[in-house]
Design a protein around this motif. Structure first.
Motif, PDB file in Angstrom:
ATOM      1  N   GLU A 156       0.824  -1.208   0.000  1.00  0.00           N
ATOM      2  CA  GLU A 156       0.000   0.000   0.000  1.00  0.00           C
ATOM      3  C   GLU A 156       0.859   1.260   0.000  1.00  0.00           C
ATOM      4  OE1 GLU A 156      -3.221   2.019   2.947  1.00  0.00           O
ATOM      5  OE2 GLU A 156      -3.325  -0.149   2.673  1.00  0.00           O
ATOM      6  N   ASN A 157       2.021   1.201   0.633  1.00  0.00           N
ATOM      7  CA  ASN A 157       2.887   2.370   0.738  1.00  0.00           C
ATOM      8  C   ASN A 157       4.022   2.358  -0.283  1.00  0.00           C
ATOM      9  OD1 ASN A 157       1.480   3.583   2.899  1.00  0.00           O
ATOM     10  ND2 ASN A 157       2.370   2.063   4.279  1.00  0.00           N
ATOM     11  N   MET A 158       3.864   1.598  -1.333  1.00  0.00           N
ATOM     12  CA  MET A 158       4.863   1.532  -2.396  1.00  0.00           C
ATOM     13  C   MET A 158       4.966   2.889  -3.094  1.00  0.00           C
ATOM     14  SD  MET A 158       4.827  -0.961  -5.767  1.00  0.00           S
ATOM     15  CE  MET A 158       4.602  -2.441  -4.821  1.00  0.00           C
ATOM     16  N   ASP A 159       6.129   3.199  -3.619  1.00  0.00           N
ATOM     17  CA  ASP A 159       6.332   4.421  -4.392  1.00  0.00           C
ATOM     18  C   ASP A 159       5.316   4.451  -5.541  1.00  0.00           C
ATOM     19  OD1 ASP A 159       7.198   6.477  -6.037  1.00  0.00           O
ATOM     20  OD2 ASP A 159       9.271   5.784  -6.163  1.00  0.00           O
ATOM     21  N   PRO A 160       4.561   5.553  -5.695  1.00  0.00           N
ATOM     22  CA  PRO A 160       3.517   5.601  -6.732  1.00  0.00           C
ATOM     23  C   PRO A 160       4.039   5.356  -8.152  1.00  0.00           C
ATOM     24  CG  PRO A 160       3.282   7.455  -5.229  1.00  0.00           C
ATOM     25  CD  PRO A 160       4.555   6.756  -4.866  1.00  0.00           C
ATOM     26  N   LEU A 161       5.245   5.825  -8.453  1.00  0.00           N
ATOM     27  CA  LEU A 161       5.795   5.603  -9.788  1.00  0.00           C
ATOM     28  C   LEU A 161       6.081   4.117 -10.012  1.00  0.00           C
ATOM     29  CD1 LEU A 161       6.808   6.731 -12.470  1.00  0.00           C
ATOM     30  CD2 LEU A 161       9.053   7.003 -11.399  1.00  0.00           C
ATOM     31  N   ILE A 162       6.684   3.469  -9.032  1.00  0.00           N
ATOM     32  CA  ILE A 162       6.957   2.024  -9.127  1.00  0.00           C
ATOM     33  C   ILE A 162       5.643   1.261  -9.232  1.00  0.00           C
ATOM     34  CG2 ILE A 162       7.963   0.035  -7.925  1.00  0.00           C
ATOM     35  CD1 ILE A 162      10.049   2.009  -8.893  1.00  0.00           C
ATOM     36  N   ASP A 163       4.652   1.678  -8.455  1.00  0.00           N
ATOM     37  CA  ASP A 163       3.336   1.043  -8.488  1.00  0.00           C
ATOM     38  C   ASP A 163       2.725   1.138  -9.879  1.00  0.00           C
ATOM     39  OD1 ASP A 163       0.910  -0.114  -7.714  1.00  0.00           O
ATOM     40  OD2 ASP A 163       0.087   1.804  -7.054  1.00  0.00           O
ATOM     41  N   ARG A 164       2.777   2.306 -10.487  1.00  0.00           N
ATOM     42  CA  ARG A 164       2.188   2.486 -11.828  1.00  0.00           C
ATOM     43  C   ARG A 164       2.919   1.670 -12.877  1.00  0.00           C
ATOM     44  NH1 ARG A 164       0.919   8.554 -10.795  1.00  0.00           N
ATOM     45  NH2 ARG A 164      -1.183   8.305  -9.995  1.00  0.00           N
ATOM     46  N   ILE A 165       4.253   1.688 -12.809  1.00  0.00           N
ATOM     47  CA  ILE A 165       5.032   0.913 -13.781  1.00  0.00           C
ATOM     48  C   ILE A 165       4.733  -0.574 -13.621  1.00  0.00           C
ATOM     49  CG2 ILE A 165       7.376   0.189 -14.402  1.00  0.00           C
ATOM     50  CD1 ILE A 165       8.243   3.103 -13.755  1.00  0.00           C
ATOM     51  N   ALA A 195       2.265  -5.454 -15.498  1.00  0.00           N
ATOM     52  CA  ALA A 195       1.466  -6.628 -15.116  1.00  0.00           C
ATOM     53  C   ALA A 195       0.227  -6.732 -15.997  1.00  0.00           C
ATOM     54  CB  ALA A 195       1.075  -6.545 -13.645  1.00  0.00           C
ATOM     55  N   TYR A 196      -0.438  -5.597 -16.261  1.00  0.00           N
ATOM     56  CA  TYR A 196      -1.612  -5.587 -17.142  1.00  0.00           C
ATOM     57  C   TYR A 196      -1.228  -6.074 -18.543  1.00  0.00           C
ATOM     58  CZ  TYR A 196      -5.422  -3.770 -20.015  1.00  0.00           C
ATOM     59  OH  TYR A 196      -6.436  -3.642 -20.920  1.00  0.00           O
TER      60      TYR A 196
END
Length: 169
Positions: free
Chosen positions: A60-69, A74-75
């Motif tokens: 949940e607290n992952m870096d937003p940029l890493i999360d989006r990438i 994954a998609y």
């Protein structure tokens, strides 16, 4: 860019079908991602002894940029697997009666599916449909067609080519 056959051009899926495909496939992919993250948390608990809540908090607290990438890749990978396994049909395409084909009429290869689906990770690919065709179709030389009418047109086309051909009896 490959030459587009007329039978493909005449049977392209309308944008509303493409939009429905996107919504259904994205929602289904998110469900798969949530499931896989749950499996990851449970495995991490059993293998490393890390509490599931701690893993959930880390995610949940992952870096937003890493999360989006990570989410984009994954998609793209999930879509690749779905389309490759079903030869051009994802859940959205099954619902709307559409499928992916090569614009030159040849068979889709694993590389075509890889190219098509990883181009989805390009930022703003979804907005590319405000034009005539999406980038992941243009750059991969693919098109989404209405399956039934496309196959009927291909069948009619092949039958017309057989007119006048002498049969061996």
């Amino acid at each position: 860019m490959a030459r587009t056959l007329q039978v493909i051009e005449r049977n392209k899926a309308e944008k509303i079908y493409r939009f429905i495909n996107y919504l259904v496939d994205f929602a289904f992919s998110l469900l798969i991602m949530w499931f896989l993250l749950g499996v990851f948390a449970v495995l991490k608990y059993y293998i490393l002894g890390v509490a599931i809540e701690k893993t959930a908090d880390e995610l949940e607290n992952m870096d937003p940029l890493i999360d989006r990438i990570f989410t984009l890749l994954a998609y793209a990978f999930i879509m690749f697997l779905k389309e490759f396994a079903t030869k051009g049909r994802s859940l959205g395409k099954l619902i709307t009666g559409t499928k992916v084909v090569k614009t030159d009429g040849s068979e889709l290869t694993m590389l075509d599916f890889l190219k098509r689906n990883f181009i989805r990770a390009v930022p703003f690919d979804q907005l590319s449909f405000l034009g005539s065709t999406g980038w992941h179709d243009n750059l991969a030389d693919t098109a989404v067609v209405r399956k039934r009418s496309f196959e009927n047109a291909k069948s009619l086309e092949s039958e017309l080519e057989l007119i006048g051909v002498k049969e061996n009896l």
